[in-house]
Scaffold this active site. Structure first.
Site, PDB file in Angstrom:
ATOM      1  N   TYR A  12       0.829  -1.222   0.000  1.00 13.31           N
ATOM      2  CA  TYR A  12       0.000   0.000   0.000  1.00 13.31           C
ATOM      3  C   TYR A  12       0.862   1.270   0.000  1.00 13.31           C
ATOM      4  CZ  TYR A  12      -3.213   3.491   2.049  1.00 13.31           C
ATOM      5  OH  TYR A  12      -3.930   4.622   2.331  1.00 13.31           O
ATOM      6  N   ASN A  33       8.119  -9.709  -1.591  1.00 17.65           N
ATOM      7  CA  ASN A  33       7.873 -11.161  -1.695  1.00 17.65           C
ATOM      8  C   ASN A  33       6.410 -11.473  -1.995  1.00 17.65           C
ATOM      9  OD1 ASN A  33       6.533 -10.745   0.711  1.00 17.65           O
ATOM     10  ND2 ASN A  33       7.766 -12.155   1.932  1.00 17.65           N
ATOM     11  N   ASN A  36       1.773  -9.869   0.857  1.00 22.41           N
ATOM     12  CA  ASN A  36       0.555  -9.085   1.107  1.00 22.41           C
ATOM     13  C   ASN A  36       0.297  -8.099  -0.042  1.00 22.41           C
ATOM     14  OD1 ASN A  36      -1.704  -8.517   2.730  1.00 22.41           O
ATOM     15  ND2 ASN A  36      -0.723  -6.669   3.540  1.00 22.41           N
ATOM     16  N   SER A 125       6.466   3.709  13.048  1.00 22.64           N
ATOM     17  CA  SER A 125       5.049   3.911  13.336  1.00 22.64           C
ATOM     18  C   SER A 125       4.871   4.686  14.627  1.00 22.64           C
ATOM     19  CB  SER A 125       4.406   2.524  13.470  1.00 22.64           C
ATOM     20  OG  SER A 125       3.124   2.627  14.020  1.00 22.64           O
ATOM     21  N   TYR A 149       4.251  -6.318  17.314  1.00 24.74           N
ATOM     22  CA  TYR A 149       4.450  -5.465  16.125  1.00 24.74           C
ATOM     23  C   TYR A 149       5.206  -4.193  16.508  1.00 24.74           C
ATOM     24  CZ  TYR A 149       3.479  -1.933  12.598  1.00 24.74           C
ATOM     25  OH  TYR A 149       3.615  -0.922  11.684  1.00 24.74           O
ATOM     26  N   LYS A 153       9.145  -2.741  15.569  1.00 21.33           N
ATOM     27  CA  LYS A 153       9.501  -1.425  15.019  1.00 21.33           C
ATOM     28  C   LYS A 153      10.540  -0.742  15.903  1.00 21.33           C
ATOM     29  CE  LYS A 153       7.047  -1.356  11.358  1.00 21.33           C
ATOM     30  NZ  LYS A 153       7.659  -1.335  10.044  1.00 21.33           N
ATOM     31  N   ASN A 199      -8.454  -2.162   9.911  1.00 18.86           N
ATOM     32  CA  ASN A 199      -8.388  -0.717  10.132  1.00 18.86           C
ATOM     33  C   ASN A 199      -9.671  -0.025   9.695  1.00 18.86           C
ATOM     34  OD1 ASN A 199      -5.184  -1.414   9.217  1.00 18.86           O
ATOM     35  ND2 ASN A 199      -5.588  -0.449  11.173  1.00 18.86           N
ATOM     36  N   ARG A 231      -7.970   9.927  15.920  1.00 22.22           N
ATOM     37  CA  ARG A 231      -6.691   9.578  15.307  1.00 22.22           C
ATOM     38  C   ARG A 231      -6.245  10.659  14.316  1.00 22.22           C
ATOM     39  NH1 ARG A 231      -7.283   6.518  18.740  1.00 22.22           N
ATOM     40  NH2 ARG A 231      -7.072   4.255  18.803  1.00 22.22           N
TER      41      ARG A 231
HETATM   42  P1  NAD Z   1       1.504  -3.562   3.094  1.00 22.53           P
HETATM   43  O1  NAD Z   1       1.282  -4.879   3.734  1.00 22.53           O
HETATM   44  O2  NAD Z   1       0.503  -3.072   2.131  1.00 22.53           O
HETATM   45  O3  NAD Z   1       2.938  -3.526   2.400  1.00 22.53           O
HETATM   46  C1  NAD Z   1       4.037  -4.232   2.890  1.00 22.53           C
HETATM   47  C2  NAD Z   1       4.649  -5.002   1.734  1.00 22.53           C
HETATM   48  O4  NAD Z   1       5.784  -5.723   2.225  1.00 22.53           O
HETATM   49  C3  NAD Z   1       3.695  -6.016   1.119  1.00 22.53           C
HETATM   50  O5  NAD Z   1       3.653  -5.816  -0.281  1.00 22.53           O
HETATM   51  C4  NAD Z   1       4.317  -7.379   1.463  1.00 22.53           C
HETATM   52  O6  NAD Z   1       4.099  -8.322   0.440  1.00 22.53           O
HETATM   53  C5  NAD Z   1       5.773  -7.021   1.635  1.00 22.53           C
HETATM   54  N1  NAD Z   1       6.513  -7.882   2.548  1.00 22.53           N
HETATM   55  C6  NAD Z   1       6.160  -8.311   3.781  1.00 22.53           C
HETATM   56  N2  NAD Z   1       7.115  -9.078   4.310  1.00 22.53           N
HETATM   57  C7  NAD Z   1       8.121  -9.134   3.390  1.00 22.53           C
HETATM   58  C8  NAD Z   1       9.388  -9.761   3.356  1.00 22.53           C
HETATM   59  N3  NAD Z   1       9.808 -10.526   4.369  1.00 22.53           N
HETATM   60  N4  NAD Z   1      10.154  -9.618   2.249  1.00 22.53           N
HETATM   61  C9  NAD Z   1       9.727  -8.855   1.189  1.00 22.53           C
HETATM   62  N5  NAD Z   1       8.526  -8.240   1.181  1.00 22.53           N
HETATM   63  C10 NAD Z   1       7.739  -8.370   2.262  1.00 22.53           C
HETATM   64  O7  NAD Z   1       1.679  -2.507   4.300  1.00 22.53           O
HETATM   65  P2  NAD Z   1       1.761  -0.924   4.247  1.00 22.53           P
HETATM   66  O8  NAD Z   1       0.543  -0.401   4.894  1.00 22.53           O
HETATM   67  O9  NAD Z   1       2.136  -0.466   2.908  1.00 22.53           O
HETATM   68  O10 NAD Z   1       2.955  -0.694   5.254  1.00 22.53           O
HETATM   69  C11 NAD Z   1       4.287  -0.465   4.811  1.00 22.53           C
HETATM   70  C12 NAD Z   1       5.171  -0.240   6.014  1.00 22.53           C
HETATM   71  O11 NAD Z   1       4.685   0.877   6.762  1.00 22.53           O
HETATM   72  C13 NAD Z   1       5.211  -1.419   6.983  1.00 22.53           C
HETATM   73  O12 NAD Z   1       6.538  -1.562   7.442  1.00 22.53           O
HETATM   74  C14 NAD Z   1       4.301  -0.975   8.106  1.00 22.53           C
HETATM   75  O13 NAD Z   1       4.667  -1.568   9.339  1.00 22.53           O
HETATM   76  C15 NAD Z   1       4.539   0.514   8.123  1.00 22.53           C
HETATM   77  N6  NAD Z   1       3.412   1.266   8.697  1.00 22.53           N
HETATM   78  C16 NAD Z   1       2.166   1.107   8.167  1.00 22.53           C
HETATM   79  C17 NAD Z   1       1.093   1.792   8.731  1.00 22.53           C
HETATM   80  C18 NAD Z   1      -0.306   1.600   8.202  1.00 22.53           C
HETATM   81  O14 NAD Z   1      -1.261   1.903   8.924  1.00 22.53           O
HETATM   82  N7  NAD Z   1      -0.491   1.142   6.971  1.00 22.53           N
HETATM   83  C19 NAD Z   1       1.305   2.661   9.805  1.00 22.53           C
HETATM   84  C20 NAD Z   1       2.595   2.804  10.301  1.00 22.53           C
HETATM   85  C21 NAD Z   1       3.653   2.099   9.738  1.00 22.53           C
HETATM   86  C1  WQD Z   2      -8.733   3.836  14.200  1.00 21.74           C
HETATM   87  C2  WQD Z   2      -9.921   4.105  15.119  1.00 21.74           C
HETATM   88  C3  WQD Z   2     -10.597   2.208  16.401  1.00 21.74           C
HETATM   89  C4  WQD Z   2     -11.999  -0.243  13.080  1.00 21.74           C
HETATM   90  C5  WQD Z   2      -3.440   0.941  13.676  1.00 21.74           C
HETATM   91  C6  WQD Z   2      -2.219   0.331  14.339  1.00 21.74           C
HETATM   92  C7  WQD Z   2      -1.077   1.303  14.282  1.00 21.74           C
HETATM   93  C8  WQD Z   2      -0.819   1.781  12.856  1.00 21.74           C
HETATM   94  C9  WQD Z   2      -2.070   2.270  12.193  1.00 21.74           C
HETATM   95  C10 WQD Z   2       0.878   0.439  11.856  1.00 21.74           C
HETATM   96  C11 WQD Z   2      -9.781   3.484  16.510  1.00 21.74           C
HETATM   97  C12 WQD Z   2     -11.687   2.620  15.451  1.00 21.74           C
HETATM   98  C13 WQD Z   2     -11.477   0.778  13.831  1.00 21.74           C
HETATM   99  C14 WQD Z   2     -13.396  -0.544  13.199  1.00 21.74           C
HETATM  100  C15 WQD Z   2     -13.612   1.251  14.775  1.00 21.74           C
HETATM  101  N1  WQD Z   2      -0.338   0.731  12.022  1.00 21.74           N
HETATM  102  N2  WQD Z   2     -12.270   1.515  14.675  1.00 21.74           N
HETATM  103  N3  WQD Z   2     -14.138   0.226  14.047  1.00 21.74           N
HETATM  104  O1  WQD Z   2      -5.711   1.353  15.793  1.00 21.74           O
HETATM  105  O2  WQD Z   2      -5.258   3.810  15.367  1.00 21.74           O
HETATM  106  O3  WQD Z   2      -3.798   2.139  14.366  1.00 21.74           O
HETATM  107  O4  WQD Z   2      -3.113   1.294  12.325  1.00 21.74           O
HETATM  108  O5  WQD Z   2       1.852   0.905  12.366  1.00 21.74           O
HETATM  109  O6  WQD Z   2       0.037   0.649  14.824  1.00 21.74           O
HETATM  110  O7  WQD Z   2      -2.563   0.034  15.684  1.00 21.74           O
HETATM  111  O8  WQD Z   2      -6.070   2.377  13.483  1.00 21.74           O
HETATM  112  O9  WQD Z   2      -7.790   2.234  11.757  1.00 21.74           O
HETATM  113  O10 WQD Z   2      -7.510   0.290  13.350  1.00 21.74           O
HETATM  114  O11 WQD Z   2      -8.480   2.435  14.189  1.00 21.74           O
HETATM  115  O12 WQD Z   2     -14.341   1.907  15.549  1.00 21.74           O
HETATM  116  O13 WQD Z   2     -13.915  -1.471  12.573  1.00 21.74           O
HETATM  117  O14 WQD Z   2     -11.085   3.494  14.543  1.00 21.74           O
HETATM  118  O15 WQD Z   2     -11.140   1.782  17.638  1.00 21.74           O
HETATM  119  O16 WQD Z   2     -10.353   4.369  17.432  1.00 21.74           O
HETATM  120  P1  WQD Z   2      -5.250   2.401  14.887  1.00 21.74           P
HETATM  121  P2  WQD Z   2      -7.455   1.763  13.108  1.00 21.74           P
END
Ligand code: NAD
Ligand code: WQD
Length: 338
Positions: A12, A33, A36, A125, A149, A153, A199, A231
Site C-alpha cells: 500500500y 515477496n 501481502n 510507526s 508489532y 519497530k 483498520n 486519530r
Molecule cells: P503492506 O502490507 O501493504 O505492504 C508491505 C509489503 O511488504 C507487502 O507488499 C508485502 O508483500 C511485503 N513484505 C512483507 N514481508 C516481506 C518480506 N519478508 N520480504 C519482502 N517483502 C515483504 O503494508 P503498508 O501499509 O504499505 O505498510 C508499509 C510499512 O509501513 C510497513 O513496514 C508498516 O509496518 C509501516 N506502517 C504502516 C502503517 C499503516 O497503517 N499502513 C502505519 C505505520 C507504519
Molecule cells: C482507528 C480508530 C478504532 C476499526 C493501527 C495500528 C497502528 C498503525 C495504524 C501500523 C480506533 C476505530 C477501527 C473498526 C472502529 N499501524 N475503529 N471500528 O488502531 O489507530 O492504528 O493502524 O503501524 O500501529 O494500531 O487504526 O484504523 O484500526 O483504528 O471503531 O472497525 O477506529 O477503535 O479508534 P489504529 P485503526
C-alpha cells in the site's frame, strides 16, 4: 535524482511512494515477496507513471538476492517498507513478526553494508509511543511498545541508531507514520487488504460499497468530544511525499533521525463516518460496540519536526482522503465486474 530500492514496493504505502518518487525523477526498483500484495499492481503503476517499473520478487531475508539487486542496479538509497503490520496478528504470531520485521531489517542492513549503500529511510510507526503521556506526540515522547508489532519497530529503530552511532557515513531516517489512509488520485492504486479489514478506513469503504453490512464503532465512552476514538489520519500521497523530502534531507545530513509523519489534527470515528458518507453519497450503517482491546482514546502528532527538518507538511484534507478511497473502490468494482 537517485536510484532507489523500495522494499515492500508493491504494498500500500510502498506503491504510492514509488509513484511519488518516480514522478520526481528518481529511478526506483521495487522489491517484494508478494506476501501481502499482488504483481498486477505493476500494470497500474506503469499506467500512472508512464513507464514500466523494475520489480524483483524476493524476500528481505534473502541477503544474497538483496546484495545482487543493490549492486546490479547501482542503488544509492533504500526505502524499507517491507514487513508485517497487523497488531492483533502480531500477538498471535510473534515469531513471524520478529522474523519479517527484525530479521528482515538485519538482512537488509547486512546487504547494504556489503554493497556500501548507507542511506536508509525506514517505515516506523506512531505505535512506538505507546499510550500517549501528553499530546500532541512529538519525537521526544518516550517510546515503549505494547505488542510484538510495535516492539519489532522499536527494535529496528534502536538497531538503526546503533549503526549510525558506529559509522558516521550512515544517513538514516525513521519516519513514524500516524494513520495512513486514502489512495492515489487516479483511483488505480489504493489500500486493498485481503479478508476482513482491521483498520477503520478500509472497513468503512467496504460498508459503503455494501460488501459488509455495518461498521462496529469500538467504544463511544472515550474522553473525546463525541466519545469515539480520535486519530491523526494522513493521506497516503502526503505520506509518500514525505519520503521524497526525507531523502533530500539525508542527501545533506548524516546520522539517525526520527521524524513524525502526521497532520497534527485528530478526527474521531464519527467524523470519519460523516466524511465518508459525504464523499461516497452512501449511508454507512454503524452500531456502537465495546472498546477494542489495546486502543488508546486519542493519538495525534506534533508535525513541527517534519516541517522544520524536512520542509514537509501534509496538504490534503479529510475530504481528499475519503474521496480518493471511494474512487479507488469504485474503480476496483468496475474492474472486477468487467
Ligand atoms: P503492506 O502490507 O501493504 O505492504 C508491505 C509489503 O511488504 C507487502 O507488499 C508485502 O508483500 C511485503 N513484505 C512483507 N514481508 C516481506 C518480506 N519478508 N520480504 C519482502 N517483502 C515483504 O503494508 P503498508 O501499509 O504499505 O505498510 C508499509 C510499512 O509501513 C510497513 O513496514 C508498516 O509496518 C509501516 N506502517 C504502516 C502503517 C499503516 O497503517 N499502513 C502505519 C505505520 C507504519
Ligand atoms: C482507528 C480508530 C478504532 C476499526 C493501527 C495500528 C497502528 C498503525 C495504524 C501500523 C480506533 C476505530 C477501527 C473498526 C472502529 N499501524 N475503529 N471500528 O488502531 O489507530 O492504528 O493502524 O503501524 O500501529 O494500531 O487504526 O484504523 O484500526 O483504528 O471503531 O472497525 O477506529 O477503535 O479508534 P489504529 P485503526
Amino acid at each position: 535524482m537517485s536510484r532507489l530500492l523500495i522494499t515492500g514496493g508493491t504494498g500500500y504505502i510502498g506503491s504510492h511512494s514509488a509513484v511519488a518518487l518516480s514522478k520526481t525523477g528518481h529511478q526506483v526498483v521495487l522489491y517484494d515477496n508478494l506476501s501481502n500484495s499482488n504483481r498486477t499492481i505493476l500494470q497500474s503503476l506503469g499506467l500512472i507513471v508512464g513507464h514500466h517499473m523494475s520489480f524483483v520478487e524476493g524476500d528481505v531475508r534473502d541477503t544474497k538476492l538483496l546484495i545482487s539487486t543493490l549492486t546490479s542496479h547501482n542503488i544509492d538509497a533504500v526505502i524499507h517498507f517491507a514487513g508485517l503490520k497487523a497488531v492483533g496478528e502480531s500477538v498471535e504470531k510473534p515469531v513471524d513478526y520478529y522474523a519479517n520485521n527484525v530479521q528482515g531489517a538485519i538482512s537488509l542492513l547486512q546487504a547494504m553494508q556489503f554493497a556500501q549503500v548507507k542511506t536508509l529511510v525506514f517505515s516506523s510507526s506512531a505505535t512506538v509511543y505507546g499510550e500517549p503521556r501528553y499530546l500532541p506526540l512529538n519525537e521526544s515522547h518516550s517510546t515503549i511498545a505494547t505488542n510484538p508489532y510495535g516492539r519489532s519497530k522499536l527494535h529496528v529503530e534502536e538497531m538503526l541508531a546503533d549503526i549510525a552511532a558506529s559509522d558516521a557515513d550512515w544517513r538514516i531516517a525513521c519516519l513514524r507514520y500516524f494513520n495512513p489512509v486514502g489512495a492515489h488520485e487516479s483511483g488505480l492504486i489504493g489500500e486493498n487488504p485481503s479478508g476482513i479489514p482491521n483498520n477503520l478506513m478500509p472497513y468503512l469503504a467496504q460498508v459503503a460499497t455494501g460488501q459488509i453490512p455495518e461498521l462496529s464503532v469500538f467504544g463511544d465512552d472515550y474522553p473525546t468530544t463525541d466519545g469515539t476514538g480520535v486519530r491523526d489520519f494522513i493521506h497516503v500521497m502526503d505520506l509518500a511525499e514525505g519520503h521524497i523530502l526525507a531523502l533530500t534531507y539525508l542527501s545533506r545530513n548524516t546520522g539517525w533521525h526520527a521524524v513524525n509523519l502526521g497532520t497534527g489534527k485528530g478526527y474521531s470515528v464519527l467524523d470519519m463516518i460523516q466524511a465518508f458518507e459525504k464523499a461516497s453519497g452512501r449511508q454507512v450503517p454503524y452500531k456502537i460496540a465495546p472498546r477494542r482491546a489495546g486502543d488508546v482514546a486519542i493519538c495525534y502528532s506534533d508535525p513541527k519536526k517534519a516541517s522544520e527538518l524536512l520542509k514537509w507538511r501534509a496538504a490534503r484534507t479529510l475530504d481528499d482522503m475519503c474521496a480518493s478511497t471511494w474512487r479507488f473502490h469504485q474503480f476496483r468494482r468496475l474492474s472486477v465486474e468487467s
